[in-house]
Design a protein around this motif. Structure first.
Motif, short mmCIF file in Angstrom:
data_model
loop_
_atom_site.label_atom_id
_atom_site.label_comp_id
_atom_site.label_asym_id
_atom_site.label_seq_id
_atom_site.Cartn_x
_atom_site.Cartn_y
_atom_site.Cartn_z
N ARG A 89 -8.69 -5.36 7.63
CA ARG A 89 -7.22 -5.42 7.53
C ARG A 89 -6.68 -6.63 8.29
O ARG A 89 -7.22 -7.00 9.33
N ARG A 148 -3.71 4.51 -3.89
CA ARG A 148 -4.18 3.56 -2.87
C ARG A 148 -5.46 2.89 -3.39
O ARG A 148 -6.26 3.52 -4.06
N ARG A 173 -5.64 15.22 -0.44
CA ARG A 173 -6.14 13.88 -0.73
C ARG A 173 -5.96 13.51 -2.20
O ARG A 173 -6.18 14.34 -3.09
N GLN A 174 -5.57 12.25 -2.46
CA GLN A 174 -5.42 11.80 -3.85
C GLN A 174 -6.77 11.90 -4.58
O GLN A 174 -7.83 11.82 -3.97
N CYS A 221 -14.39 3.36 7.53
CA CYS A 221 -14.24 4.41 6.51
C CYS A 221 -15.54 5.14 6.22
O CYS A 221 -16.45 4.59 5.62
N TYR A 248 -9.49 14.91 8.44
CA TYR A 248 -8.26 14.29 7.94
C TYR A 248 -7.15 15.32 7.77
O TYR A 248 -5.97 15.02 7.96
N ARG A 262 0.82 -1.20 0.00
CA ARG A 262 0.00 0.00 0.00
C ARG A 262 0.87 1.27 0.00
O ARG A 262 1.73 1.43 0.86
N TYR A 284 -16.41 8.54 -4.40
CA TYR A 284 -17.26 8.69 -3.20
C TYR A 284 -18.03 10.00 -3.20
O TYR A 284 -19.05 10.12 -2.55
N ASN A 336 -9.90 10.83 -7.05
CA ASN A 336 -10.57 9.56 -7.39
C ASN A 336 -10.24 9.21 -8.82
O ASN A 336 -10.39 10.03 -9.71
N TRP A 380 -16.11 7.55 4.12
CA TRP A 380 -16.36 7.80 2.69
C TRP A 380 -17.20 6.67 2.11
O TRP A 380 -18.01 6.87 1.20
N TRP A 424 -6.73 -3.29 1.90
CA TRP A 424 -8.03 -3.91 2.23
C TRP A 424 -8.10 -5.36 1.75
O TRP A 424 -7.72 -5.67 0.61
N THR A 448 -8.77 2.10 -2.60
CA THR A 448 -9.62 2.62 -1.54
C THR A 448 -11.07 2.13 -1.63
O THR A 448 -11.52 1.70 -2.69
N VAL A 449 -11.75 2.24 -0.50
CA VAL A 449 -13.20 2.08 -0.45
C VAL A 449 -13.80 3.47 -0.29
O VAL A 449 -13.14 4.35 0.28
N1 LIG Z 1 -10.98 7.48 -2.71
C1 LIG Z 1 -10.64 8.52 -1.80
C2 LIG Z 1 -11.28 8.43 -0.44
C3 LIG Z 1 -11.56 7.10 0.08
C4 LIG Z 1 -10.56 6.71 1.14
O1 LIG Z 1 -9.64 7.44 1.48
N2 LIG Z 1 -10.78 5.54 1.67
C5 LIG Z 1 -9.86 5.03 2.64
C6 LIG Z 1 -10.52 4.59 3.90
S1 LIG Z 1 -11.37 5.88 4.71
C7 LIG Z 1 -9.22 3.81 2.08
O2 LIG Z 1 -9.86 2.99 1.48
N3 LIG Z 1 -7.96 3.65 2.33
C8 LIG Z 1 -7.31 2.43 1.95
C9 LIG Z 1 -5.88 2.62 1.95
O3 LIG Z 1 -5.48 3.78 1.97
O4 LIG Z 1 -5.19 1.63 1.92
C10 LIG Z 1 -9.16 8.66 -1.73
O5 LIG Z 1 -8.53 8.03 -2.55
O6 LIG Z 1 -8.65 9.44 -0.95
#
Ligand SMILES: N[C@@H](CCC(=O)N[C@@H](CS)C(=O)NCC(=O)O)C(=O)O
Length: 337
Positions: free
Chosen positions: A81, A122, A24-25, A55, A188, A8, A141, A27, A57, A90, A124-125
């Protein structure tokens, strides 16, 4: 196979600027749902939402699906995790053999790699996966709940609430931007800040927003009056995590959520709704994953399983007194009136 799964990437390497501010990255998978050529087609039984208890989001999307009665149209699964030396992100830890029974994979990153082998961000969810191709087709999201509310309308329960009424859409969009900037991502920005300047900015921004929301809720049962809207889902998911989890990483906080009279009553009013309750896992949110490093063990590690969150959040409140429709929290769709 665990060895082939990508480690990750860290926010602290890729998402902090030279002044210590968190950005933040973006989407990556943001193709909208709809009927055009450039859209993900709106179909029943084709998609699976992957989300995680911690999470917010993704919690928005799981609440919206249940509120709208879309559970049989878009299937849902949770990831979690497994502590490992290398963080592999994830994983379908709640399923037998740690594999999603429909998608037959162990890690969410595999579904991202299926969609784009070059994807470097990443995994992400929330992630919406096409069950036919086993590819992530949307992780946006920002708009996901709005797609469920509008494009998936033909598949919603007949008496589904209208969470995004047409006449309020512009205002809701603007308010959602405000919530994103100051509250959802505001938390955040403070938690990831790597300089005191960035931290203080983020902290002041967050509490200024809480003060404004407290005032807005003085005379409004919900953010837009008598009925729950999309914005309420977005605010709720951050509130549910604040006293439970975020306070630990925020440093010395000015107020907890329970200290705001209106916000706290409002949060419990929402928590009475089954779709909110069923998708909120307080004990899991509070459970600490850190190993104690000194004789002082953090509050959550000591008490996460001793706090009765259910009783706390089920304390009665009288927010209905603010409403012209005290026993109805939703504007229902026109057709069923
Ligand atoms: N997709 C968005 C927001 C979603 C997000 O940050 N989800 C987090 C959990 S709240 C996630 O899945 N993180 C997994 C990781 O970073 O490994 C992003 O890339 O910043």
């Amino acid at each position: 196979m665990v060895q082939e799964v990508r480690e990750r990437p860290s926010e602290l390497v890729n998402e902090i600027d030279e002044k210590g501010y968190f950005h933040r990255q973006k989407n990556h998978f943001d193709t909208p749902f709809g009927s055009g050529k450039e859209h993900n087609p709106v179909e029943a039984g084709r998609y699976r939402l992957v989300w995680a208890k911690g999470c917010h989001w993704s919690n928005r999307a799981s609440i919206a699906i249940e509120l709208l009665g879309l559970q049989d149209v878009i299937s849902v699964n949770l990831v979690g995790r497994t502590p490992r030396e290398k963080d592999l992100g994830w994983e379908f830890v709640f399923d037998e053999g740690n594999k999603d029974p429909v998608l037959d994979v162990q890690f969410l990153s595999e579904l991202y790699a299926n969609a784009d082998p070059e994807y470097k961000g990443r995994a992400t969810v929330p992630a919406v996966v096409d069950v036919k191709t086993k590819r992530v087709i949307n992780n946006d999201y920002v708009w996901l709940t709005n797609y469920f509310e509008t494009e998936f309308r033909p598949f919603q329960a007949p008496d589904a609430p209208d969470l995004y009424p047409e006449e309020l859409r512009e205002e809701i969009d603007a308010y959602n931007d405000y919530l994103f900037e100051h509250v959802n991502n505001g938390v955040y920005k403070a938690m990831f800040a790597q300089s005191l300047e960035a931290y203080n900015d983020a902290y002041n921004n967050l509490y200024q927003a809480f003060d404004e929301i407290e005032e807005r809720l003085e005379n409004n049962r919900f953010l837009f009056g008598d009925y729950v809207t999309d914005s309420d889902i977005r605010l709720f998911v951050t509130l549910a995590r604040f006293d439970t989890r975020y306070f630990k990483n925020l440093g010395p906080i000015r107020n907890r959520i329970v200290d705001f009279k209106n916000i706290w009553g409002y949060a419990r009013d929402l928590y009475e709704i089954p779709a909110f309750k069923n998708n909120t896992y307080f004990a899991d949110l509070a459970k600490s994953t850190e190993k104690p490093k000194s004789i002082f063990i953090d509050y959550n590690t000591r008490f996460w399983d001793k706090i009765d969150y259910e009783t706390l959040w089920n304390q009665p409140q009288e927010r209905y007194l603010l409403s012209k429709t005290p026993s109805e929290k939703f504007k229902r769709n026109e057709e069923v009136k």
